[in-house]
Design a protein around this motif. Sequence first.
Motif, PDB file in Angstrom:
ATOM      1  N   ALA A 121       1.895   7.661  -9.352  1.00 21.23           N
ATOM      2  CA  ALA A 121       2.906   6.225 -10.031  1.00 21.23           C
ATOM      3  C   ALA A 121       3.787   7.243  -9.812  1.00 21.23           C
ATOM      4  N   GLU A 122       4.689   8.319  -9.454  1.00 22.67           N
ATOM      5  CA  GLU A 122       5.541   9.094 -10.426  1.00 22.67           C
ATOM      6  C   GLU A 122       5.822   9.675  -8.323  1.00 22.67           C
ATOM      7  N   LYS A 123       4.412   9.471  -7.305  1.00 24.66           N
ATOM      8  CA  LYS A 123       4.630  10.032  -5.768  1.00 24.66           C
ATOM      9  C   LYS A 123       5.601   9.207  -5.408  1.00 24.66           C
ATOM     10  N   ALA A 124       4.896   7.952  -5.765  1.00 25.99           N
ATOM     11  CA  ALA A 124       5.907   6.333  -5.010  1.00 25.99           C
ATOM     12  C   ALA A 124       7.396   6.727  -5.028  1.00 25.99           C
ATOM     13  N   ALA A 125       7.949   6.204  -6.490  1.00 26.59           N
ATOM     14  CA  ALA A 125       9.214   6.657  -6.767  1.00 26.59           C
ATOM     15  C   ALA A 125       9.483   7.055  -6.028  1.00 26.59           C
ATOM     16  N   LEU A 126       9.141   8.757  -5.930  1.00 27.19           N
ATOM     17  CA  LEU A 126      10.349   9.187  -5.707  1.00 27.19           C
ATOM     18  C   LEU A 126      10.305   8.658  -3.765  1.00 27.19           C
ATOM     19  N   LEU A 127       9.911   8.784  -3.231  1.00 24.71           N
ATOM     20  CA  LEU A 127       8.985   8.382  -1.862  1.00 24.71           C
ATOM     21  C   LEU A 127      10.541   7.402  -1.675  1.00 24.71           C
ATOM     22  N   GLU A 128      10.163   6.257  -2.605  1.00 22.40           N
ATOM     23  CA  GLU A 128      11.042   5.345  -2.273  1.00 22.40           C
ATOM     24  C   GLU A 128      12.338   5.510  -2.511  1.00 22.40           C
ATOM     25  N   ASP A 129      12.920   6.344  -3.607  1.00 24.39           N
ATOM     26  CA  ASP A 129      13.970   7.234  -3.622  1.00 24.39           C
ATOM     27  C   ASP A 129      14.617   7.185  -2.295  1.00 24.39           C
ATOM     28  N   PHE A 130      13.769   7.778  -1.757  1.00 25.88           N
ATOM     29  CA  PHE A 130      14.522   8.692  -0.145  1.00 25.88           C
ATOM     30  C   PHE A 130      14.482   7.440   1.008  1.00 25.88           C
ATOM     31  N   GLY A 131      13.929   6.594   0.566  1.00 28.07           N
ATOM     32  CA  GLY A 131      13.671   5.191   1.318  1.00 28.07           C
ATOM     33  C   GLY A 131      12.759   4.617   2.461  1.00 28.07           C
ATOM     34  N   VAL A 132      11.827   5.199   1.817  1.00 25.98           N
ATOM     35  CA  VAL A 132      10.649   4.962   2.437  1.00 25.98           C
ATOM     36  C   VAL A 132      10.351   3.484   2.772  1.00 25.98           C
ATOM     37  N   ASN A 133       9.939   2.898   3.586  1.00 26.75           N
ATOM     38  CA  ASN A 133      10.141   1.348   4.071  1.00 26.75           C
ATOM     39  C   ASN A 133       7.830   1.560   3.150  1.00 26.75           C
ATOM     40  N   ASN A 134       7.690   1.835   3.636  1.00 27.89           N
ATOM     41  CA  ASN A 134       5.160   1.290   3.768  1.00 27.89           C
ATOM     42  C   ASN A 134       5.215   3.162   2.846  1.00 27.89           C
ATOM     43  N   LEU A 135       4.454   3.234   1.869  1.00 25.55           N
ATOM     44  CA  LEU A 135       3.643   4.074   1.149  1.00 25.55           C
ATOM     45  C   LEU A 135       1.959   3.544   1.316  1.00 25.55           C
ATOM     46  N   ILE A 136       1.327   4.485   2.052  1.00 25.16           N
ATOM     47  CA  ILE A 136       0.312   3.666   1.902  1.00 25.16           C
ATOM     48  C   ILE A 136      -0.882   4.889   1.566  1.00 25.16           C
ATOM     49  N   ILE A 137      -1.688   4.274   0.008  1.00 24.18           N
ATOM     50  CA  ILE A 137      -2.303   5.996  -0.190  1.00 24.18           C
ATOM     51  C   ILE A 137      -3.927   5.023  -0.281  1.00 24.18           C
ATOM     52  N   HIS A 138      -4.479   5.690   1.227  1.00 25.87           N
ATOM     53  CA  HIS A 138      -5.670   4.941   1.406  1.00 25.87           C
ATOM     54  C   HIS A 138      -6.920   6.423   0.677  1.00 25.87           C
ATOM     55  N   PRO A 139      -7.896   5.380   0.228  1.00 24.53           N
ATOM     56  CA  PRO A 139      -8.833   6.352  -0.645  1.00 24.53           C
ATOM     57  C   PRO A 139      -9.665   7.574   0.349  1.00 24.53           C
TER      58      PRO A 139
END
Length: 310
Positions: free
Chosen positions: A74-92
């Motif tokens: 969750a923390e990583k996703a928030a930081l990447l969103e702040d960078f302006g990334v459009n899509n984050l895929i978290i694959h198992p």
Amino acid sequence: MKIFNAIQEFSSPNGTIVTLGTFDGVHKGHKSLLDKLIGSGKELGYETVVLTFFPHPRMVLQPDADVKLLNTMAEKAALLEDFGVNNLIIHPFSHEFSRLTAEDFVKDILVKRLNARKIIIGHDHRFGRNRTATTQDLVRMGQELGFEVEQISAMAVDDVAVSSTKIRNALFEGDLVTANNYLGYPYYITGTVTTGKQLGRTIGYPTANINVPESYKLIPAQGVYAVSSVINGITVYGMMNIGTRPTVNGTNQTIEVNFFNFDADIYGAELKISLHHRLRSEQKFEGLDALKAQLAKDKDDSLKYFEQQQ
């Protein structure tokens, strides 16, 4: 930013620009790579995609390693969103996934599923079963399958690897100055406020006990830290103890925060606690009076630190 919990959930008819990795910490060393991703996406008109994996590959392939990470997902996703990334895929990540060949990974995932038109990758990146494929192999496949590969310089890759290691080591040693310098922001933990033994309240320093459910989250060295948190939209300052509370014969490690000039009921709230400055190591005092006197000094030192930063 859109978040997908598996590669199969994602599709893009217009093409994407992709980078992949663990991005633990999303620190200064990652900045050049992410800047290239965002910049190229805007220039070429492609959606940007960060492909990462959870559990961390080492957690699966080396289960006894007790891997500690700088960020929860969750923390990583928030930081990447702040960078302006459009899509984050978290694959198992699994043993089965680790046995996927490089060719199948490129054809079935990068090309068919992600519709990658450009891939940004480190110069020494290895991938596929047993990590046998190199960036040169990826370039060759790109020429065959119609996508471009941009390699990040050795210096930039080293910045990522060295920074991640140095940040972890610094936090384990309580060297918050080094850790925060490499991160580019104050290290933080995210957790839920739970009920403790309320001993602090009896000596005038009520504390919020912070429970961090993710066992893989790196908790810094035991000690007392000057911290801040945004609660109900307001920045609140305080001091945090990580330790076993030896003065009262504690045995289990706890994380407790005393917020200054704050008296709201926050039990059950999820808080992000930013660590700005390490005040001292945890120590055992002769009694509660001595502890109370030290806490008064810790509070004074914390307030002076924050005043100097303004």
